[in-house]
Every structure is written in C-alpha cells, then in structure tokens.
Motif scaffolding. Structure first.
Motif, PDB file in Angstrom:
ATOM      1  N   SER A  45     -40.364 -29.228  61.766  1.00  0.00           N
ATOM      2  CA  SER A  45     -39.541 -28.485  60.833  1.00  0.00           C
ATOM      3  C   SER A  45     -38.280 -29.257  60.471  1.00  0.00           C
ATOM      4  O   SER A  45     -37.722 -29.047  59.414  1.00  0.00           O
ATOM      5  CB  SER A  45     -39.219 -27.121  61.411  1.00  0.00           C
ATOM      6  N   TYR A  46     -37.835 -30.180  61.308  1.00  0.00           N
ATOM      7  CA  TYR A  46     -36.614 -30.940  61.015  1.00  0.00           C
ATOM      8  C   TYR A  46     -36.743 -31.790  59.753  1.00  0.00           C
ATOM      9  O   TYR A  46     -35.866 -31.726  58.886  1.00  0.00           O
ATOM     10  CB  TYR A  46     -36.220 -31.789  62.230  1.00  0.00           C
ATOM     11  N   PRO A  47     -37.834 -32.577  59.600  1.00  0.00           N
ATOM     12  CA  PRO A  47     -37.918 -33.390  58.379  1.00  0.00           C
ATOM     13  C   PRO A  47     -38.044 -32.557  57.110  1.00  0.00           C
ATOM     14  O   PRO A  47     -37.505 -32.913  56.073  1.00  0.00           O
ATOM     15  CB  PRO A  47     -39.151 -34.264  58.585  1.00  0.00           C
ATOM     16  N   THR A  48     -38.728 -31.428  57.182  1.00  0.00           N
ATOM     17  CA  THR A  48     -38.889 -30.604  55.985  1.00  0.00           C
ATOM     18  C   THR A  48     -37.601 -29.863  55.653  1.00  0.00           C
ATOM     19  O   THR A  48     -37.260 -29.707  54.483  1.00  0.00           O
ATOM     20  CB  THR A  48     -40.048 -29.609  56.157  1.00  0.00           C
ATOM     21  N   LYS A  49     -36.870 -29.432  56.653  1.00  0.00           N
ATOM     22  CA  LYS A  49     -35.592 -28.765  56.402  1.00  0.00           C
ATOM     23  C   LYS A  49     -34.605 -29.731  55.765  1.00  0.00           C
ATOM     24  O   LYS A  49     -33.899 -29.382  54.818  1.00  0.00           O
ATOM     25  CB  LYS A  49     -35.011 -28.203  57.705  1.00  0.00           C
ATOM     26  N   LEU A  50     -34.551 -30.948  56.291  1.00  0.00           N
ATOM     27  CA  LEU A  50     -33.677 -31.956  55.682  1.00  0.00           C
ATOM     28  C   LEU A  50     -34.050 -32.182  54.228  1.00  0.00           C
ATOM     29  O   LEU A  50     -33.178 -32.265  53.356  1.00  0.00           O
ATOM     30  CB  LEU A  50     -33.777 -33.280  56.448  1.00  0.00           C
ATOM     31  N   ALA A  51     -35.343 -32.308  53.961  1.00  0.00           N
ATOM     32  CA  ALA A  51     -35.811 -32.561  52.597  1.00  0.00           C
ATOM     33  C   ALA A  51     -35.425 -31.425  51.656  1.00  0.00           C
ATOM     34  O   ALA A  51     -35.008 -31.674  50.520  1.00  0.00           O
ATOM     35  CB  ALA A  51     -37.320 -32.765  52.593  1.00  0.00           C
ATOM     36  N   ARG A  52     -35.543 -30.205  52.111  1.00  0.00           N
ATOM     37  CA  ARG A  52     -35.180 -29.060  51.267  1.00  0.00           C
ATOM     38  C   ARG A  52     -33.714 -29.083  50.879  1.00  0.00           C
ATOM     39  O   ARG A  52     -33.320 -28.555  49.842  1.00  0.00           O
ATOM     40  CB  ARG A  52     -35.497 -27.745  51.986  1.00  0.00           C
ATOM     41  N   HIS A  53     -32.888 -29.693  51.708  1.00  0.00           N
ATOM     42  CA  HIS A  53     -31.448 -29.769  51.436  1.00  0.00           C
ATOM     43  C   HIS A  53     -31.048 -31.101  50.812  1.00  0.00           C
ATOM     44  O   HIS A  53     -29.861 -31.412  50.717  1.00  0.00           O
ATOM     45  CB  HIS A  53     -30.659 -29.514  52.720  1.00  0.00           C
ATOM     46  N   GLY A  54     -32.028 -31.909  50.403  1.00  0.00           N
ATOM     47  CA  GLY A  54     -31.739 -33.143  49.698  1.00  0.00           C
ATOM     48  C   GLY A  54     -31.349 -34.308  50.581  1.00  0.00           C
ATOM     49  O   GLY A  54     -30.675 -35.228  50.129  1.00  0.00           O
ATOM     50  N   THR A  55     -31.792 -34.302  51.829  1.00  0.00           N
ATOM     51  CA  THR A  55     -31.485 -35.388  52.757  1.00  0.00           C
ATOM     52  C   THR A  55     -32.768 -36.125  53.106  1.00  0.00           C
ATOM     53  O   THR A  55     -33.757 -35.521  53.490  1.00  0.00           O
ATOM     54  CB  THR A  55     -30.819 -34.847  54.030  1.00  0.00           C
ATOM     55  N   LEU A  56     -32.727 -37.448  52.949  1.00  0.00           N
ATOM     56  CA  LEU A  56     -33.892 -38.288  53.210  1.00  0.00           C
ATOM     57  C   LEU A  56     -33.628 -39.170  54.422  1.00  0.00           C
ATOM     58  O   LEU A  56     -32.519 -39.672  54.612  1.00  0.00           O
ATOM     59  CB  LEU A  56     -34.186 -39.153  51.987  1.00  0.00           C
ATOM     60  N   MET A  57     -34.649 -39.354  55.228  1.00  0.00           N
ATOM     61  CA  MET A  57     -34.525 -40.147  56.457  1.00  0.00           C
ATOM     62  C   MET A  57     -34.913 -41.596  56.164  1.00  0.00           C
ATOM     63  O   MET A  57     -35.928 -41.849  55.526  1.00  0.00           O
ATOM     64  CB  MET A  57     -35.437 -39.545  57.522  1.00  0.00           C
ATOM     65  N   THR A  58     -34.084 -42.531  56.648  1.00  0.00           N
ATOM     66  CA  THR A  58     -34.377 -43.953  56.493  1.00  0.00           C
ATOM     67  C   THR A  58     -34.060 -44.667  57.801  1.00  0.00           C
ATOM     68  O   THR A  58     -33.438 -44.096  58.691  1.00  0.00           O
ATOM     69  CB  THR A  58     -33.549 -44.602  55.371  1.00  0.00           C
ATOM     70  N   LYS A  59     -34.455 -45.933  57.876  1.00  0.00           N
ATOM     71  CA  LYS A  59     -34.147 -46.729  59.062  1.00  0.00           C
ATOM     72  C   LYS A  59     -32.654 -46.960  59.213  1.00  0.00           C
ATOM     73  O   LYS A  59     -32.161 -47.170  60.310  1.00  0.00           O
ATOM     74  CB  LYS A  59     -34.884 -48.061  58.993  1.00  0.00           C
ATOM     75  N   GLU A  60     -31.925 -46.930  58.092  1.00  0.00           N
ATOM     76  CA  GLU A  60     -30.475 -47.129  58.133  1.00  0.00           C
ATOM     77  C   GLU A  60     -29.698 -45.838  58.355  1.00  0.00           C
ATOM     78  O   GLU A  60     -28.485 -45.868  58.487  1.00  0.00           O
ATOM     79  CB  GLU A  60     -29.998 -47.787  56.834  1.00  0.00           C
ATOM     80  N   GLY A  61     -30.384 -44.726  58.377  1.00  0.00           N
ATOM     81  CA  GLY A  61     -29.720 -43.430  58.564  1.00  0.00           C
ATOM     82  C   GLY A  61     -30.134 -42.453  57.471  1.00  0.00           C
ATOM     83  O   GLY A  61     -31.084 -42.693  56.731  1.00  0.00           O
ATOM     84  N   LEU A  62     -29.401 -41.381  57.369  1.00  0.00           N
ATOM     85  CA  LEU A  62     -29.726 -40.330  56.411  1.00  0.00           C
ATOM     86  C   LEU A  62     -29.135 -40.647  55.036  1.00  0.00           C
ATOM     87  O   LEU A  62     -28.031 -41.179  54.938  1.00  0.00           O
ATOM     88  CB  LEU A  62     -29.197 -38.980  56.898  1.00  0.00           C
ATOM     89  N   ILE A  63     -29.890 -40.304  53.990  1.00  0.00           N
ATOM     90  CA  ILE A  63     -29.410 -40.442  52.613  1.00  0.00           C
ATOM     91  C   ILE A  63     -29.324 -39.040  52.024  1.00  0.00           C
ATOM     92  O   ILE A  63     -30.303 -38.293  52.041  1.00  0.00           O
ATOM     93  CB  ILE A  63     -30.396 -41.285  51.770  1.00  0.00           C
ATOM     94  N   ARG A  64     -28.173 -38.697  51.505  1.00  0.00           N
ATOM     95  CA  ARG A  64     -28.008 -37.423  50.809  1.00  0.00           C
ATOM     96  C   ARG A  64     -28.193 -37.704  49.320  1.00  0.00           C
ATOM     97  O   ARG A  64     -27.267 -38.124  48.641  1.00  0.00           O
ATOM     98  CB  ARG A  64     -26.651 -36.829  51.133  1.00  0.00           C
ATOM     99  N   ILE A  65     -29.402 -37.464  48.848  1.00  0.00           N
ATOM    100  CA  ILE A  65     -29.833 -37.902  47.524  1.00  0.00           C
ATOM    101  C   ILE A  65     -29.119 -37.175  46.398  1.00  0.00           C
ATOM    102  O   ILE A  65     -29.067 -37.673  45.270  1.00  0.00           O
ATOM    103  CB  ILE A  65     -31.379 -37.786  47.385  1.00  0.00           C
TER     104      ILE A  65
END
Length: 90
Positions: A1-21
C-alpha cells in the motif's frame, strides 16, 4: 500500500529518493525519465513533464502511471535485496 499511496499523492520513488511530480520544476522536464535505469513501461514511454501535466490536470492516467512505476520500483528493490541477502552482501 505504500507505493500506491505515494503515487496517489504525486510522489514517485527513485534510486535518488522521492520525486514530488506536482512541483513546478518538473513542468519543463521534457525528455527526462522519472528514474534513469528504470525499465518500467511508464519510464519507457513518458517523461517527468508529461506526468506533471497529468497530475496538474487531475487526469486519472497520471495516478495509474505513477502507481505502475512505484510498484515496479519496489519489486525491483526487493528482488535486489533478496539477491544481496542470499549472496551474503547484507
């Protein structure tokens, strides 16, 4: 649920950290992948600028693409951790 919750709020996971798109700095990030080296379908076909546009326009496709990327990222991360544990690197 963590990756989908982040995605719903416009946050993408990367190797360098989180991107708030949703942030404005991504609006002109034409041709820049979400995460260099990521082989998910989202990264293969779309750039940061397009995802930023989708989120700002409240398009459901943005949520789907971000979710797809985050789940792929987590699966790859866990797969690499599993390999490292089995090889005694962790």
């Amino acid at each position: 649920s963590y990756p989908t919750k982040l995605a719903r709020h416009g946050t993408l996971m990367t190797k360098e950290g989180l991107i708030r798109i949703k942030r404005g700095k991504h609006a002109k990030s034409y041709g820049i992948k979400i995460d260099e080296g990521c082989e998910c379908l989202t990264c293969a076909h779309y750039d940061r600028a397009y995802l930023c546009h989708l989120f700002k326009a409240n398009e459901l496709l943005g949520l789907e693409l971000a979710t797809q990327h985050n789940i792929y990222f987590m699966n790859q991360l866990m797969s690499q951790m599993r390999i490292d544990i089995l090889n005694g690197n962790i």
